[in-house]
Design a protein around this motif. Structure first.
Motif, PDB file in Angstrom:
ATOM      1  N   ALA A  63      58.217 -10.058  41.190  1.00  0.00           N
ATOM      2  CA  ALA A  63      58.668  -9.505  42.464  1.00  0.00           C
ATOM      3  C   ALA A  63      57.515  -9.424  43.461  1.00  0.00           C
ATOM      4  O   ALA A  63      57.698  -9.669  44.659  1.00  0.00           O
ATOM      5  CB  ALA A  63      59.283  -8.121  42.251  1.00  0.00           C
ATOM      6  N   THR A  83      50.055  -4.633  38.178  1.00  0.00           N
ATOM      7  CA  THR A  83      51.037  -5.013  37.149  1.00  0.00           C
ATOM      8  C   THR A  83      50.352  -5.621  35.935  1.00  0.00           C
ATOM      9  O   THR A  83      50.792  -5.412  34.799  1.00  0.00           O
ATOM     10  CB  THR A  83      52.049  -6.014  37.725  1.00  0.00           C
ATOM     11  N   VAL A  99      61.555  -4.857  47.282  1.00  0.00           N
ATOM     12  CA  VAL A  99      60.990  -5.125  45.956  1.00  0.00           C
ATOM     13  C   VAL A  99      61.711  -4.294  44.903  1.00  0.00           C
ATOM     14  O   VAL A  99      62.013  -4.772  43.809  1.00  0.00           O
ATOM     15  CB  VAL A  99      59.480  -4.828  45.947  1.00  0.00           C
ATOM     16  N   VAL A 100      61.986  -3.025  45.231  1.00  0.00           N
ATOM     17  CA  VAL A 100      62.696  -2.160  44.291  1.00  0.00           C
ATOM     18  C   VAL A 100      64.107  -2.691  44.054  1.00  0.00           C
ATOM     19  O   VAL A 100      64.577  -2.748  42.904  1.00  0.00           O
ATOM     20  CB  VAL A 100      62.744  -0.717  44.823  1.00  0.00           C
ATOM     21  N   PHE A 111      55.662   1.688  37.153  1.00  0.00           N
ATOM     22  CA  PHE A 111      55.493   1.854  38.601  1.00  0.00           C
ATOM     23  C   PHE A 111      54.366   2.844  38.904  1.00  0.00           C
ATOM     24  O   PHE A 111      53.543   2.613  39.798  1.00  0.00           O
ATOM     25  CB  PHE A 111      56.803   2.332  39.230  1.00  0.00           C
ATOM     26  N   PHE A 147      63.903  -5.715  41.917  1.00  0.00           N
ATOM     27  CA  PHE A 147      63.613  -5.328  40.539  1.00  0.00           C
ATOM     28  C   PHE A 147      64.879  -4.865  39.827  1.00  0.00           C
ATOM     29  O   PHE A 147      65.158  -5.279  38.688  1.00  0.00           O
ATOM     30  CB  PHE A 147      62.553  -4.234  40.521  1.00  0.00           C
ATOM     31  N   THR A 190      59.184  -5.007  32.116  1.00  0.00           N
ATOM     32  CA  THR A 190      59.061  -4.447  33.460  1.00  0.00           C
ATOM     33  C   THR A 190      57.845  -5.008  34.180  1.00  0.00           C
ATOM     34  O   THR A 190      57.902  -5.330  35.375  1.00  0.00           O
ATOM     35  CB  THR A 190      58.959  -2.913  33.387  1.00  0.00           C
ATOM     36  N   SER A 191      56.728  -5.145  33.467  1.00  0.00           N
ATOM     37  CA  SER A 191      55.511  -5.670  34.082  1.00  0.00           C
ATOM     38  C   SER A 191      55.714  -7.087  34.584  1.00  0.00           C
ATOM     39  O   SER A 191      55.281  -7.434  35.689  1.00  0.00           O
ATOM     40  CB  SER A 191      54.357  -5.628  33.074  1.00  0.00           C
ATOM     41  N   LEU A 205      58.138  -7.017  37.591  1.00  0.00           N
ATOM     42  CA  LEU A 205      57.452  -6.488  38.764  1.00  0.00           C
ATOM     43  C   LEU A 205      56.411  -7.486  39.275  1.00  0.00           C
ATOM     44  O   LEU A 205      56.230  -7.640  40.490  1.00  0.00           O
ATOM     45  CB  LEU A 205      56.784  -5.161  38.414  1.00  0.00           C
TER      46      LEU A 205
END
Length: 533
Positions: free
Chosen positions: A202, A159, A218-219, A127, A222, A195-196, A199
């Motif tokens: 998202a 990202t 978005v959070v 992030f 995620f 995670t990438s 994200l």
């Protein structure tokens, strides 16, 4: 009339067969060439195994560039590819074996013992890095006359270039000499990729025309994807372990055992994609669950075979990707579409690499300090020294397969684009991947040897020794009806005190006790405390 109909049908059948034969031949030739080039990569990589400057990824890129140049000359500048890249091919066929093998081969005890630090780097770090790259690109690109990127493009850009490739560093580090460092670099690399991608997906759902407080969803999306994807992977691994233990496939065929593990892992990945979850996280934790439980329920020959089969599939997939990156670097069609001058292009390349360096440093050093502070009372978890922090920062500077795949997914359709802006972004990504892999990758071995001399690596940390059990007899954090209420209350107070003083170690210890008492009797696995859990 019937004979005439048959003759008419045969007359039209022959051309179709000829066309099919030509089409099949057109598919066989490039596949044959690509497999031959893959074999050449393995041969050259073996010959350069002890070289100080290169590794398998760099060899694959160099061979790809040479093969692309030869094809470019033969085709008289029309193409440099043997095969056309399809991002869906990458996400469906190439990525699952890479991530599954990472989870299957991971040293689980070390991974989960450093779980807090790994999650800091792999989640919070993405992030922070994505925010810096997005904001920096938003400010820099218009000044270099590179316009017309949308808000979603800038967010996706953050990202794309936050996805790391730690292969170069992991090929140098040793799990035995530097277990803490290896665990952090390996664990962060896998979680970072997951995670990438999560994200990135998202970001694709953001309604850029309504950027208000709802964007904070978005959070939430995620966190939902992260938790549900992890749960699906664990459940798939546990189901596989229970089936293998209950049905004892090995009594009749070890092939069925191996096939069950492979197919269930791939099924978990496809189910995650079907339910619009993160297939990467699902198959990673499926691999961890299978190696922890299912692997102990198969025959000895299946245990040996699965280790090598999964590692082989992962190795071939990684080599395939880097080989293609080398070829795609010479794709003249994308370079011709770019309308920017060489000065502006060099400014964009330099700016992106600087933002990657800055974004990486912005979270590695502060989060390392935070992790050291959180683990300050734990004697079992050594602190992350400044030299370790430099290596962790350097390990994440290389960009690789996931960045390429996300860039193609964002800026092309089935690997093809006719838009100059999108073509420029693809070439930007390829240049960044090539530069970081070749330049930073070549300097990885000398840097680590300078910071961690071989004679001092074993003395830098005592973590390679298995952590000793505490002197006091710690019971499970569950109430016992056989003991008095005062004893239960006293035990709960001691457990709470230990949790506050050394949370990571305490949670890990109690999990092992719970695992030995409840999980392994159902799903399989040795109940000895010396297992690598």
């Amino acid at each position: 009339m019937g004979i005439m109909s048959v003759m008419f049908a045969l007359k039209h059948l022959v051309p179709d067969e000829e066309r099919n034969a030509v089409r099949d031949h057109a598919l066989v030739v490039p596949l044959t060439l690509f497999v031959a080039v893959l074999c050449l990569c393995l041969l050259i990589g073996h010959l350069l195994e002890e070289n100080r400057w290169v590794n398998e990824s760099i060899v694959a890129i160099f061979v790809g560039c040479i093969a692309g140049a030869i094809i470019l000359l033969i085709s008289k500048g029309k193409s440099s590819h043997i095969l056309t890249f399809d991002e869906e091919l990458f996400f469906i066929y190439l990525l699952p074996p890479i991530i599954f093998n990472a989870g299957f081969q991971v040293k689980k005890k070390r991974f989960f013992h450093n779980f807090f630090t790994i999650m800091l780097f792999g989640v919070i770090g993405v992030f922070i890095s994505a925010s810096i790259i997005t904001c920096g690109s938003w400010w820099l690109f218009p000044k270099l006359n590179f316009l017309d990127l949308t808000v979603r493009d800038y967010l996706a850009l953050g990202t794309i270039f936050s996805s790391t490739d730690t292969v170069c560093t992991l090929q140098v580090l040793s799990q035995d000499d530097t277990p803490l460092l290896y665990s952090l670099v390996f664990g962060e690399g896998v979680v970072n990729d997951a995670t990438s991608v999560v994200l990135f997906n998202a970001v694709q759902k953001i309604d850029v025309s309504k950027l208000d407080s709802r964007t904070l969803r978005v959070v939430g999306d995620f966190l939902y994807l992260f938790s549900t994807s992890t749960a699906l992977g664990v459940v798939a691994g546990l189901i596989t372990a229970y089936i293998l233990k209950a049905l004892s496939f090995g009594r009749h065929s070890s092939v069925r055992e191996i096939s069950m593990m492979m197919l269930m892992a791939y099924l978990s990945y496809m189910l995650a994609e079907l339910f619009e979850l993160s297939g990467i996280l699902t198959v990673f934790f499926c691999g961890i669950s299978m190696s922890h439980y299912a692997w102990h329920n198969v025959t000895e020959i299946s245990r040996i075979t699965t280790r090598h089969v999964f590692a082989t599939m992962s190795f071939i997939a990684e080599t395939f990707i880097f080989l293609y990156v080398g070829m795609d670097a010479l794709d003249m069609s994308k370079w011709r579409m770019t309308k920017l001058g060489i000065v502006n292009l060099m400014g964009i390349y330099s700016g992106l690499i600087f933002l990657i360096l800055l974004g990486r440093a912005a979270f590695v050093f502060p989060l390392s300090a935070l992790a050291n502070y959180m683990n300050r009372r734990s004697e079992e978890t050594p602190s992350i020294t400044f030299k370790h922090q430099i290596i962790i920062w350097w390990a994440g500077l290389m960009r690789g397969a996931v960045s390429i795949a996300l860039a193609f997914k964002q800026f092309t359709y089935s690997g093809v684009t006719s838009d100059p802006i999108n073509a420029t972004m693809i070439t930007n990504t390829i240049i960044v991947v090539l530069f970081t892999t070749l330049v930073f990758g070549c300097l990885t071995k000398p840097l680590i040897r300078y910071l961690l001399p071989h004679h001092a690596t074993r003395a830098t940390t005592s973590y390679e020794e298995e952590t000793t059990e505490p002197v006091e007899d710690m019971n499970l954090p569950l109430l016992s009806f056989e003991e008095s209420a005062a004893t239960n209350i006293s035990r709960a107070k001691e457990s709470l005190s230990m949790l506050i003083e050394s949370p990571v170690y305490t949670i890990h210890y109690y999990w092992r006790k719970f695992d030995d008492a409840y999980m392994r009797p159902i799903f399989g696995g040795p109940r000895a405390n010396n297992s690598d859990c």
